[in-house]
Enzyme design. Structure first.
Site, short mmCIF file in Angstrom:
data_model
loop_
_atom_site.label_atom_id
_atom_site.label_comp_id
_atom_site.label_asym_id
_atom_site.label_seq_id
_atom_site.Cartn_x
_atom_site.Cartn_y
_atom_site.Cartn_z
NE ARG A 122 -1.22 2.16 3.01
CZ ARG A 122 -0.28 2.96 3.47
NH1 ARG A 122 0.18 3.97 2.76
NH2 ARG A 122 0.24 2.75 4.68
CB SER A 123 4.07 2.12 1.66
OG SER A 123 3.67 2.13 3.01
CG PHE A 133 6.33 13.34 -1.54
CD1 PHE A 133 5.59 14.27 -2.27
CD2 PHE A 133 6.48 13.54 -0.18
CE1 PHE A 133 5.03 15.37 -1.64
CE2 PHE A 133 5.93 14.63 0.45
CZ PHE A 133 5.19 15.56 -0.28
CG LEU A 155 8.32 17.22 3.54
CD1 LEU A 155 8.64 18.60 2.96
CD2 LEU A 155 6.83 17.13 3.91
CB ILE A 160 12.84 9.01 0.33
CG1 ILE A 160 13.36 10.25 1.06
CG2 ILE A 160 12.01 9.37 -0.91
CD1 ILE A 160 12.28 11.11 1.69
CB ALA A 216 -0.08 10.03 1.40
NE ARG A 217 -0.37 13.52 7.31
CZ ARG A 217 -0.06 14.81 7.31
NH1 ARG A 217 -0.98 15.71 7.00
NH2 ARG A 217 1.17 15.21 7.63
CG LEU A 237 -1.92 -16.96 15.23
CD1 LEU A 237 -3.15 -16.09 15.41
CD2 LEU A 237 -1.21 -16.57 13.95
CD GLU A 262 2.34 9.14 4.04
OE1 GLU A 262 1.12 9.31 3.95
OE2 GLU A 262 2.98 8.36 3.32
#
Length: 392
Positions: A98-99, A137, A139, A171, A250-251, A346, A371
Protein backbone atom coordinates in the site's frame (compact mmCIF):
# COMPACT_ATOMS: atom_id res chain seq x y z
CA UNK A 1 -32.76 -4.66 0.01
CA UNK A 2 -33.11 -8.16 1.44
CA UNK A 3 -31.92 -8.65 4.98
CA UNK A 4 -28.75 -10.72 5.33
CA UNK A 5 -29.46 -14.27 6.40
CA UNK A 6 -26.08 -14.76 8.03
CA UNK A 7 -23.61 -12.59 9.90
CA UNK A 8 -20.17 -12.52 8.30
CA UNK A 9 -17.57 -12.84 11.09
CA UNK A 10 -15.18 -10.72 9.03
CA UNK A 11 -17.72 -7.87 8.74
CA UNK A 12 -20.30 -8.30 11.49
CA UNK A 13 -22.02 -4.95 10.83
CA UNK A 14 -22.07 -5.58 7.06
CA UNK A 15 -20.27 -2.28 6.48
CA UNK A 16 -19.45 -3.55 3.01
CA UNK A 17 -23.15 -3.33 2.16
CA UNK A 18 -22.82 0.46 2.44
CA UNK A 19 -20.46 0.50 -0.54
CA UNK A 20 -21.74 1.14 -4.05
CA UNK A 21 -21.57 -1.57 -6.70
CA UNK A 22 -18.56 0.17 -8.25
CA UNK A 23 -16.77 0.38 -4.91
CA UNK A 24 -17.41 -3.30 -4.20
CA UNK A 25 -16.05 -4.16 -7.64
CA UNK A 26 -12.85 -2.24 -6.88
CA UNK A 27 -12.61 -3.94 -3.48
CA UNK A 28 -13.08 -7.43 -4.89
CA UNK A 29 -10.74 -6.87 -7.85
CA UNK A 30 -7.89 -5.58 -5.70
CA UNK A 31 -8.49 -8.31 -3.10
CA UNK A 32 -8.21 -10.96 -5.81
CA UNK A 33 -4.96 -9.45 -7.07
CA UNK A 34 -3.54 -9.35 -3.54
CA UNK A 35 -4.60 -12.93 -2.83
CA UNK A 36 -3.18 -14.32 -6.04
CA UNK A 37 -0.12 -12.15 -6.64
CA UNK A 38 1.08 -10.93 -3.24
CA UNK A 39 0.10 -13.28 -0.43
CA UNK A 40 1.99 -16.34 -1.72
CA UNK A 41 5.25 -14.37 -1.68
CA UNK A 42 4.98 -11.59 0.92
CA UNK A 43 6.36 -13.58 3.85
CA UNK A 44 9.49 -14.39 1.86
CA UNK A 45 9.86 -10.81 0.60
CA UNK A 46 9.52 -9.49 4.13
CA UNK A 47 12.04 -11.97 5.51
CA UNK A 48 14.58 -11.19 2.77
CA UNK A 49 13.89 -7.45 2.89
CA UNK A 50 13.01 -7.10 -0.79
CA UNK A 51 10.17 -5.67 -2.83
CA UNK A 52 10.04 -6.42 -6.58
CA UNK A 53 8.81 -2.96 -7.49
CA UNK A 54 9.86 -3.01 -11.14
CA UNK A 55 8.02 -6.27 -11.63
CA UNK A 56 4.88 -5.26 -9.74
CA UNK A 57 4.53 -1.65 -10.89
CA UNK A 58 3.21 -2.46 -14.40
CA UNK A 59 0.78 -4.97 -12.86
CA UNK A 60 -0.48 -2.35 -10.42
CA UNK A 61 -0.76 0.07 -13.32
CA UNK A 62 -2.83 -2.44 -15.29
CA UNK A 63 -4.96 -2.94 -12.17
CA UNK A 64 -5.67 0.80 -12.29
CA UNK A 65 -4.64 1.72 -8.74
CA UNK A 66 -1.71 4.06 -9.46
CA UNK A 67 -3.08 7.58 -9.17
CA UNK A 68 -6.58 6.12 -9.48
CA UNK A 69 -8.18 9.11 -7.72
CA UNK A 70 -6.66 11.61 -10.19
CA UNK A 71 -8.29 12.71 -13.45
CA UNK A 72 -6.80 12.40 -16.91
CA UNK A 73 -3.30 11.42 -18.06
CA UNK A 74 -4.16 7.72 -17.87
CA UNK A 75 -5.65 7.96 -14.37
CA UNK A 76 -9.04 6.46 -13.55
CA UNK A 77 -10.62 9.45 -11.78
CA UNK A 78 -12.15 7.21 -9.12
CA UNK A 79 -13.92 8.48 -6.04
CA UNK A 80 -12.34 8.74 -2.63
CA UNK A 81 -14.09 5.69 -1.19
CA UNK A 82 -13.13 3.57 -4.20
CA UNK A 83 -9.51 4.59 -3.67
CA UNK A 84 -9.93 3.87 0.03
CA UNK A 85 -11.18 0.31 -0.41
CA UNK A 86 -8.31 -0.34 -2.83
CA UNK A 87 -5.87 0.80 -0.13
CA UNK A 88 -7.68 -1.40 2.40
CA UNK A 89 -7.19 -4.50 0.28
CA UNK A 90 -3.58 -3.64 -0.60
CA UNK A 91 -2.61 -3.20 3.04
CA UNK A 92 -4.46 -6.35 4.03
CA UNK A 93 -1.68 -8.02 2.05
CA UNK A 94 1.13 -5.78 3.35
CA UNK A 95 1.71 -2.17 4.36
CA UNK A 96 4.68 -2.01 2.01
CA UNK A 97 2.45 -2.70 -0.98
CA UNK A 98 0.00 0.00 0.00
CA UNK A 99 2.89 2.38 0.72
CA UNK A 100 4.24 1.89 -2.78
CA UNK A 101 0.84 2.73 -4.28
CA UNK A 102 0.28 5.69 -1.93
CA UNK A 103 3.68 7.23 -2.59
CA UNK A 104 3.35 6.75 -6.34
CA UNK A 105 -0.20 8.10 -6.60
CA UNK A 106 -0.98 10.36 -3.66
CA UNK A 107 2.45 11.92 -3.21
CA UNK A 108 4.54 11.89 -6.40
CA UNK A 109 1.77 11.85 -9.01
CA UNK A 110 -0.59 14.09 -7.05
CA UNK A 111 2.14 16.73 -6.62
CA UNK A 112 2.75 16.83 -10.37
CA UNK A 113 -0.98 16.68 -11.12
CA UNK A 114 -1.84 19.53 -8.74
CA UNK A 115 1.17 21.81 -9.16
CA UNK A 116 3.00 20.83 -12.32
CA UNK A 117 3.03 22.52 -15.70
CA UNK A 118 1.17 20.90 -18.56
CA UNK A 119 4.51 19.80 -20.01
CA UNK A 120 5.47 18.15 -16.71
CA UNK A 121 2.11 16.40 -16.47
CA UNK A 122 2.35 15.06 -20.01
CA UNK A 123 5.92 13.92 -19.50
CA UNK A 124 5.46 12.06 -16.20
CA UNK A 125 1.88 11.20 -15.33
CA UNK A 126 0.96 8.66 -18.06
CA UNK A 127 4.08 6.59 -17.40
CA UNK A 128 3.60 6.75 -13.63
CA UNK A 129 -0.07 5.74 -13.97
CA UNK A 130 0.89 2.76 -16.11
CA UNK A 131 3.65 1.68 -13.74
CA UNK A 132 6.22 2.11 -16.49
CA UNK A 133 7.86 4.75 -14.30
CA UNK A 134 8.28 4.97 -10.53
CA UNK A 135 8.17 8.15 -8.48
CA UNK A 136 9.04 9.22 -4.95
CA UNK A 137 8.34 12.19 -2.69
CA UNK A 138 11.16 13.72 -0.65
CA UNK A 139 10.20 15.97 2.25
CA UNK A 140 11.51 14.39 5.48
CA UNK A 141 15.09 15.12 6.51
CA UNK A 142 17.40 13.49 9.08
CA UNK A 143 16.75 16.31 11.56
CA UNK A 144 13.31 17.51 10.44
CA UNK A 145 10.29 15.24 10.18
CA UNK A 146 7.35 16.76 12.06
CA UNK A 147 8.76 20.27 11.54
CA UNK A 148 9.29 20.57 7.79
CA UNK A 149 9.22 24.38 7.92
CA UNK A 150 12.79 24.25 9.19
CA UNK A 151 14.10 21.91 6.49
CA UNK A 152 17.73 22.47 5.54
CA UNK A 153 17.58 21.33 1.93
CA UNK A 154 17.88 24.46 -0.15
CA UNK A 155 17.66 25.49 -3.79
CA UNK A 156 19.22 28.71 -4.99
CA UNK A 157 19.08 30.35 -8.37
CA UNK A 158 22.11 30.37 -10.64
CA UNK A 159 21.22 32.23 -13.76
CA UNK A 160 18.26 30.42 -15.30
CA UNK A 161 19.06 27.22 -13.37
CA UNK A 162 18.58 26.05 -9.81
CA UNK A 163 21.25 24.51 -7.55
CA UNK A 164 19.91 22.00 -5.02
CA UNK A 165 21.77 21.00 -1.85
CA UNK A 166 20.66 18.89 1.11
CA UNK A 167 19.61 15.45 2.34
CA UNK A 168 16.25 13.67 2.56
CA UNK A 169 15.62 10.43 4.41
CA UNK A 170 12.97 7.74 4.93
CA UNK A 171 11.99 8.14 1.29
CA UNK A 172 9.85 5.26 -0.01
CA UNK A 173 10.86 4.22 -3.55
CA UNK A 174 13.82 6.61 -3.37
CA UNK A 175 16.56 4.48 -4.90
CA UNK A 176 14.36 2.97 -7.63
CA UNK A 177 12.56 6.11 -8.78
CA UNK A 178 12.60 7.58 -12.25
CA UNK A 179 11.65 10.96 -10.79
CA UNK A 180 11.90 12.38 -7.28
CA UNK A 181 9.62 15.20 -6.14
CA UNK A 182 11.98 17.08 -3.83
CA UNK A 183 10.87 19.93 -1.56
CA UNK A 184 13.42 22.60 -0.69
CA UNK A 185 13.70 26.04 0.80
CA UNK A 186 14.22 28.91 -1.65
CA UNK A 187 14.35 32.67 -1.27
CA UNK A 188 10.68 32.66 -2.25
CA UNK A 189 9.61 29.90 0.14
CA UNK A 190 9.35 26.12 -0.12
CA UNK A 191 9.28 24.89 -3.72
CA UNK A 192 9.00 21.46 -5.33
CA UNK A 193 11.57 20.18 -7.83
CA UNK A 194 11.56 17.19 -10.19
CA UNK A 195 14.93 15.45 -10.01
CA UNK A 196 15.90 12.53 -12.22
CA UNK A 197 18.40 9.80 -11.31
CA UNK A 198 21.77 10.21 -12.95
CA UNK A 199 21.76 13.97 -12.45
CA UNK A 200 25.30 14.87 -11.29
CA UNK A 201 25.46 15.27 -7.52
CA UNK A 202 22.29 13.25 -6.82
CA UNK A 203 22.77 9.95 -4.98
CA UNK A 204 20.31 7.53 -3.38
CA UNK A 205 21.19 4.80 -0.88
CA UNK A 206 18.84 2.40 0.89
CA UNK A 207 18.32 2.58 4.64
CA UNK A 208 19.83 -0.58 6.21
CA UNK A 209 18.68 -2.68 9.15
CA UNK A 210 14.93 -2.10 8.98
CA UNK A 211 12.76 -4.23 11.27
CA UNK A 212 9.56 -2.79 9.79
CA UNK A 213 8.28 -2.26 6.23
CA UNK A 214 10.90 -4.73 5.08
CA UNK A 215 8.98 -5.43 1.87
CA UNK A 216 9.44 -1.82 0.81
CA UNK A 217 12.28 0.30 -0.58
CA UNK A 218 13.30 3.03 1.88
CA UNK A 219 16.12 5.38 0.96
CA UNK A 220 18.19 8.42 1.79
CA UNK A 221 18.62 10.98 -0.97
CA UNK A 222 21.60 13.35 -1.07
CA UNK A 223 21.94 16.44 -3.26
CA UNK A 224 25.41 17.91 -3.61
CA UNK A 225 25.19 21.08 -5.67
CA UNK A 226 22.74 19.44 -8.08
CA UNK A 227 22.13 21.74 -11.05
CA UNK A 228 18.53 21.67 -12.30
CA UNK A 229 17.03 23.47 -15.28
CA UNK A 230 14.38 26.12 -14.80
CA UNK A 231 11.63 23.74 -15.91
CA UNK A 232 12.44 21.30 -13.08
CA UNK A 233 10.48 23.40 -10.57
CA UNK A 234 6.76 22.80 -9.99
CA UNK A 235 5.29 26.18 -10.96
CA UNK A 236 1.89 25.82 -9.30
CA UNK A 237 2.69 26.24 -5.61
CA UNK A 238 4.99 28.04 -3.18
CA UNK A 239 5.10 27.23 0.52
CA UNK A 240 4.32 24.20 2.66
CA UNK A 241 0.77 24.02 1.34
CA UNK A 242 2.18 22.04 -1.58
CA UNK A 243 3.76 19.09 0.22
CA UNK A 244 1.29 19.10 3.11
CA UNK A 245 -1.74 18.90 0.83
CA UNK A 246 -0.24 15.87 -0.92
CA UNK A 247 0.56 14.29 2.44
CA UNK A 248 -3.08 14.69 3.39
CA UNK A 249 -4.02 12.62 0.33
CA UNK A 250 -1.61 9.90 1.36
CA UNK A 251 -2.89 9.93 4.95
CA UNK A 252 -6.35 9.24 3.60
CA UNK A 253 -4.97 6.05 2.05
CA UNK A 254 -3.41 5.13 5.39
CA UNK A 255 -6.62 5.49 7.37
CA UNK A 256 -8.22 3.03 4.95
CA UNK A 257 -5.21 0.77 4.57
CA UNK A 258 -4.88 0.10 8.28
CA UNK A 259 -8.44 -1.25 8.31
CA UNK A 260 -7.21 -3.95 5.94
CA UNK A 261 -4.18 -4.77 8.10
CA UNK A 262 -6.38 -4.98 11.20
CA UNK A 263 -8.93 -7.18 9.44
CA UNK A 264 -6.23 -9.51 8.19
CA UNK A 265 -4.85 -9.94 11.71
CA UNK A 266 -8.31 -10.50 13.19
CA UNK A 267 -9.37 -13.09 10.61
CA UNK A 268 -6.03 -14.90 10.91
CA UNK A 269 -6.55 -15.14 14.68
CA UNK A 270 -10.18 -16.21 14.23
CA UNK A 271 -9.26 -18.98 11.80
CA UNK A 272 -6.39 -20.14 13.97
CA UNK A 273 -8.51 -20.21 17.12
CA UNK A 274 -11.03 -22.45 15.40
CA UNK A 275 -8.43 -25.04 14.40
CA UNK A 276 -5.95 -24.93 17.28
CA UNK A 277 -6.86 -27.60 19.84
CA UNK A 278 -5.75 -27.46 23.46
CA UNK A 279 -7.19 -29.40 26.39
CA UNK A 280 -9.15 -31.44 23.82
CA UNK A 281 -11.11 -28.47 22.45
CA UNK A 282 -10.47 -25.58 20.04
CA UNK A 283 -9.12 -22.52 21.79
CA UNK A 284 -11.98 -20.54 20.20
CA UNK A 285 -14.20 -22.19 22.82
CA UNK A 286 -12.38 -20.56 25.74
CA UNK A 287 -13.78 -17.36 27.22
CA UNK A 288 -10.51 -15.42 27.24
CA UNK A 289 -9.88 -16.20 23.57
CA UNK A 290 -13.42 -15.18 22.66
CA UNK A 291 -12.93 -11.92 24.55
CA UNK A 292 -9.80 -11.17 22.51
CA UNK A 293 -11.56 -12.02 19.25
CA UNK A 294 -14.57 -9.87 20.08
CA UNK A 295 -12.40 -6.91 21.05
CA UNK A 296 -10.52 -7.26 17.76
CA UNK A 297 -13.75 -7.46 15.77
CA UNK A 298 -15.11 -4.33 17.46
CA UNK A 299 -12.00 -2.33 16.61
CA UNK A 300 -11.97 -3.50 12.99
CA UNK A 301 -15.61 -2.59 12.43
CA UNK A 302 -15.33 0.78 14.15
CA UNK A 303 -12.24 1.65 12.09
CA UNK A 304 -14.06 0.58 8.91
CA UNK A 305 -16.97 2.89 9.77
CA UNK A 306 -14.60 5.77 10.52
CA UNK A 307 -12.88 5.28 7.17
CA UNK A 308 -16.16 5.10 5.27
CA UNK A 309 -17.54 8.25 6.92
CA UNK A 310 -14.39 10.23 6.13
CA UNK A 311 -14.40 8.84 2.59
CA UNK A 312 -17.97 9.99 2.06
CA UNK A 313 -17.06 13.44 3.38
CA UNK A 314 -14.13 13.54 0.98
CA UNK A 315 -16.29 12.57 -1.97
CA UNK A 316 -18.68 15.39 -0.98
CA UNK A 317 -15.79 17.89 -0.82
CA UNK A 318 -16.44 18.34 2.90
CA UNK A 319 -13.42 16.54 4.43
CA UNK A 320 -11.01 18.75 6.33
CA UNK A 321 -7.45 18.00 7.51
CA UNK A 322 -8.78 17.35 11.02
CA UNK A 323 -10.99 14.58 9.66
CA UNK A 324 -7.96 12.92 8.07
CA UNK A 325 -6.03 13.28 11.33
CA UNK A 326 -8.96 11.68 13.17
CA UNK A 327 -8.88 8.68 10.86
CA UNK A 328 -5.11 8.30 10.79
CA UNK A 329 -4.76 8.55 14.58
CA UNK A 330 -7.66 6.27 15.43
CA UNK A 331 -7.28 3.60 12.79
CA UNK A 332 -3.53 3.08 13.04
CA UNK A 333 -3.79 2.83 16.81
CA UNK A 334 -6.67 0.38 16.53
CA UNK A 335 -4.83 -1.73 13.97
CA UNK A 336 -1.75 -1.96 16.18
CA UNK A 337 -3.86 -3.11 19.12
CA UNK A 338 -5.55 -5.74 16.96
CA UNK A 339 -2.22 -7.00 15.59
CA UNK A 340 -0.69 -7.36 19.04
CA UNK A 341 -3.75 -9.15 20.43
CA UNK A 342 -3.93 -11.45 17.41
CA UNK A 343 -0.31 -12.44 18.00
CA UNK A 344 -1.18 -13.67 21.49
CA UNK A 345 -3.98 -15.86 20.10
CA UNK A 346 -1.50 -17.51 17.73
CA UNK A 347 1.04 -18.03 20.50
CA UNK A 348 4.54 -18.87 19.29
CA UNK A 349 3.24 -19.48 15.77
CA UNK A 350 2.38 -15.79 15.65
CA UNK A 351 6.01 -14.72 15.44
CA UNK A 352 6.68 -16.52 12.14
CA UNK A 353 6.19 -15.38 8.58
CA UNK A 354 3.82 -18.31 8.10
CA UNK A 355 1.18 -16.03 9.62
CA UNK A 356 0.72 -12.32 8.91
CA UNK A 357 0.17 -10.85 12.37
CA UNK A 358 3.66 -9.95 13.57
CA UNK A 359 4.59 -8.76 10.08
CA UNK A 360 1.58 -6.43 10.21
CA UNK A 361 2.45 -5.35 13.76
CA UNK A 362 6.01 -4.51 12.73
CA UNK A 363 4.82 -2.62 9.67
CA UNK A 364 2.23 -0.68 11.65
CA UNK A 365 4.94 0.66 13.94
CA UNK A 366 6.21 2.57 10.90
CA UNK A 367 2.72 3.55 9.78
CA UNK A 368 2.10 4.99 13.26
CA UNK A 369 5.02 7.37 12.73
CA UNK A 370 5.17 8.27 9.06
CA UNK A 371 3.09 10.97 7.38
CA UNK A 372 2.32 12.54 10.74
CA UNK A 373 3.15 10.98 14.10
CA UNK A 374 0.38 10.13 16.54
CA UNK A 375 1.54 13.09 18.63
CA UNK A 376 1.16 15.54 15.74
CA UNK A 377 -2.30 14.26 14.82
CA UNK A 378 -3.31 14.48 18.48
CA UNK A 379 -2.28 18.14 18.49
CA UNK A 380 -4.13 18.79 15.21
CA UNK A 381 -7.30 17.44 16.80
CA UNK A 382 -6.58 19.26 20.06
CA UNK A 383 -6.41 22.56 18.21
CA UNK A 384 -9.57 21.66 16.29
CA UNK A 385 -11.66 21.14 19.42
CA UNK A 386 -10.13 23.84 21.65
CA UNK A 387 -9.08 26.52 19.18
CA UNK A 388 -5.62 26.58 20.82
CA UNK A 389 -2.45 25.58 18.95
CA UNK A 390 0.00 23.59 21.09
CA UNK A 391 2.79 22.97 18.58
CA UNK A 392 5.24 25.46 20.06
Amino acid sequence: MAKPTRIDPADVLAVGDLLTDEERLVRDTVRRFADERIRPHIGDWFERGVFPARELAPELGALGVLGMHLDGYGCAGSGAVAYGVACMELEAADSGLRSFVSVQGSLAMRSVHAFGSEEQKQRWLPGLAAGELIGCFALTEPDFGSDPANMRTRARRKGADWVLTGTKTWITNGSISDVAVVWAQTDDGVRGFLVEPGTPGFTATDVPGKLSLRASVTSELAFDEVVLPADAVLPGVTGLRGPLSSLNEARFGILWGTVGAARDCYTAALDYAGSRVQFERPIASFQLTQQKLVEMMLEVEKAYLVALRIGRLKDEGAARPAHISFGKLNNVRAALDVARSARTVLGANGITTAYPVLRHANNLESVLTYEGTSEIHTLVLGETITGEAAYR
